[in-house]
Design a protein around this motif. Structure first.
Motif, mmCIF file in Angstrom:
data_model
loop_
_atom_site.group_PDB
_atom_site.id
_atom_site.type_symbol
_atom_site.label_atom_id
_atom_site.label_comp_id
_atom_site.label_asym_id
_atom_site.label_seq_id
_atom_site.Cartn_x
_atom_site.Cartn_y
_atom_site.Cartn_z
ATOM 1 N N GLN A 1 112.611 -87.253 51.548
ATOM 2 C CA GLN A 1 112.072 -87.921 50.365
ATOM 3 C C GLN A 1 111.193 -86.994 49.536
ATOM 4 O O GLN A 1 111.304 -86.950 48.301
ATOM 5 N N ALA A 2 110.328 -86.218 50.179
ATOM 6 C CA ALA A 2 109.441 -85.301 49.449
ATOM 7 C C ALA A 2 110.251 -84.252 48.703
ATOM 8 O O ALA A 2 109.928 -83.891 47.558
ATOM 9 N N LYS A 3 111.306 -83.739 49.334
ATOM 10 C CA LYS A 3 112.152 -82.737 48.667
ATOM 11 C C LYS A 3 112.871 -83.341 47.455
ATOM 12 O O LYS A 3 113.004 -82.685 46.410
ATOM 13 N N ARG A 4 113.345 -84.574 47.619
ATOM 14 C CA ARG A 4 114.019 -85.232 46.487
ATOM 15 C C ARG A 4 113.061 -85.408 45.310
ATOM 16 O O ARG A 4 113.424 -85.176 44.154
ATOM 17 N N GLU A 5 111.852 -85.858 45.598
ATOM 18 C CA GLU A 5 110.868 -86.067 44.530
ATOM 19 C C GLU A 5 110.514 -84.750 43.847
ATOM 20 O O GLU A 5 110.365 -84.702 42.616
ATOM 21 N N ALA A 6 110.368 -83.694 44.627
ATOM 22 C CA ALA A 6 110.051 -82.388 44.042
ATOM 23 C C ALA A 6 111.213 -81.882 43.195
ATOM 24 O O ALA A 6 111.009 -81.318 42.099
ATOM 25 N N VAL B 1 118.611 -88.283 36.762
ATOM 26 C CA VAL B 1 118.206 -87.065 37.467
ATOM 27 C C VAL B 1 117.893 -87.405 38.926
ATOM 28 O O VAL B 1 118.211 -86.620 39.845
ATOM 29 N N ALA B 2 117.316 -88.571 39.156
ATOM 30 C CA ALA B 2 117.003 -88.994 40.528
ATOM 31 C C ALA B 2 118.267 -89.168 41.359
ATOM 32 O O ALA B 2 118.280 -88.871 42.570
ATOM 33 N N ALA C 1 121.352 -83.776 46.062
ATOM 34 C CA ALA C 1 120.876 -82.436 46.411
ATOM 35 C C ALA C 1 120.184 -82.427 47.768
ATOM 36 O O ALA C 1 120.271 -81.443 48.518
ATOM 37 N N HIS C 2 119.508 -83.530 48.118
ATOM 38 C CA HIS C 2 118.800 -83.647 49.406
ATOM 39 C C HIS C 2 119.096 -85.017 50.005
ATOM 40 O O HIS C 2 118.262 -85.931 49.958
#
Length: 428
Positions: free
Chosen positions: A296-301, A282-283, A289-290
């Protein structure tokens, strides 16, 4: 010097004088020396109880006659001691038999408690660390070769009796509802191949109706071609648990390796890719997606949101596959991000039937193989992947046998109870 005051048939009274001068540290060292002196004196008297009076012996159909009484030094937790004992031989000559060593369960010239200490320490530390620990904490100077030889001897016993010796489970305090069978591999440096090869670890985790883990049985094996030996060992443990908990639900958790699934499909009722491995893919999709460097914050969210969906919503795997397919159409993805996206799409497609997390969560079943991930680290990597280490298969096999026993609650003490019952001389 320790002095025997009142020797009796089944007990001994020993007097020792300890100087109480100097610093507290110096006094404590003197106390340690006195304790070791008492231990050596008492052990000599204890060993004498296991000797014969020199009379002829009959072992089965064979008569053994005493050749004489000779001194022998034995290693103990308190220091080396010398005991004069009888040795025997048949009228045809051949090997020498020492009844004292057989009855006292001597292992490679050491008392059983000392052999237990050495092998347990060697299972946890490299041989130089064991040597330092014995000197610093026990006042014992022991050669590295002797430590290794004793540990090898004990490990050989564990391997030789693995199929026949069964171990009781500790008190579990709750009924077992599910048993999770998981297996994984990790690479260790090998001396004979000049590179890295895969050592295997397995875990059988017992869960109660509330989802609490009550007990875990660990199995580990040195690298081998085909993994047949490891799978046979793991199968024996599964069969024994099924005999004890026939009503439990047996679940298989692993990564995507094909050999893992062939085993789990045969021995468990339901199988699942462990959630940690799925979340890694998923990561990779989140990265596509980003893809921006400052996102980085958007990817983690994004990853957290879609992991939650994957965990709780039926059909979420298909949604992720579709999203991965959509993102492949983006024109400006880097080669690394695009390769990660393709690998995620392939992985999810190939294992979509083994990712029904919502169903497992609804049943209250475990979905993560954190136990086996920890086993790879604690059973294998912590001991076999130290700086500069290189292993031959027999040495790695010994270490992993000892660590599997010592890290499965209750088995180490039961293993030594069996040696105490059946002896160790037969494994020479």
């Amino acid at each position: 010097m320790a002095i025997i005051l009142q020797p009796r048939p089944n007990e001994v009274t020993i007097q020792v004088t300890i100087p109480l001068t100097g610093t507290l540290l110096e006094i404590e060292e003197a106390i340690q020396a006195g304790v070791n002196d008492v231990g050596r004196t008492a052990t000599v008297e204890a060993l004498k109880r296991f000797d014969t009076d020199g009379s002829p012996l009959r072992l089965g159909e064979v008569k053994w006659t005493a050749r004489g009484s000779y001194p022998k030094s034995y290693e103990t937790p308190y220091g080396a001691v010398e005991v004069t004992r009888y040795v025997y031989q048949t009228s045809r000559g051949g090997r020498i038999h020492c009844p004292l060593e057989d009855k006292a369960r001597i292992i490679h010239g050491g008392t059983p408690r000392f052999a237990r200490q050495l092998s347990q320490k060697y299972a946890q530390m490299d041989v130089r660390s064991v040597q330092r620990d014995l000197m610093e904490n026990h006042g014992r100077s022991i050669a590295r070769s002797y430590i290794q030889n004793v540990a090898d001897w004990v490990g050989t016993i564990a391997e030789a009796k693995e199929e026949r010796w069964e171990y009781e489970l500790p008190p579990l305090e709750a009924a077992i509802r599910t048993v999770v069978v998981s297996l994984d591999g990790t690479m260790i440096p090998m001396a004979d191949s000049g590179g890295y090869r895969e050592a295997m670890s397995g875990a059988l985790s017992l869960y109660d109706a509330e989802g609490g883990r009550r007990h875990t049985i660990y199995v580990a094996a040195a690298p081998e071609y085909g993994k047949a030996e490891f799978l046979q060992r793991l199968e024996r443990e599964v069969v024994r648990l099924k005999a004890q908990f026939p009503e439990a639900i047996y679940l298989g958790l692993a990564d995507g390796a094909a050999s893992n699934w062939a085993f789990l499909e045969h021995h468990t009722q339901h199988q699942l890719i462990d959630f940690f491995h799925a979340s890694e893919y998923v990561a990779k999709i989140a990265q596509a997606a980003h893809p921006e460097h400052d996102a980085q914050a958007k990817r983690e969210a994004w990853q957290a949101e879609h992991c939650s969906i994957l965990k709780h919503q039926p059909g979420a795997v298909d949604t992720l596959i579709q999203e991965a397919e959509r993102l492949t159409q983006r024109p400006k993805l880097s080669r690394i991000i695009r390769e990660g996206l393709e690998s995620a799409k392939t992985y999810l497609t190939n294992h979509r039937l083994q990712m029904d997390y919502a169903s497992f969560v609804a049943q209250g079943w475990p979905i993560g193989s954190g136990v086996i991930e920890a086993a790879c680290k604690t059973l294998i990597k912590q001991r076999l992947c130290g700086s500069g280490m290189r292993w031959k298969r027999p040495g790695a096999k010994i270490i992993l046998s000892l660590r599997s026993l010592s890290q499965t609650r209750g088995r180490w003490s039961q293993f030594w109870q069996k040696i105490d019952q059946f002896g160790a001389e037969v494994f020479a």
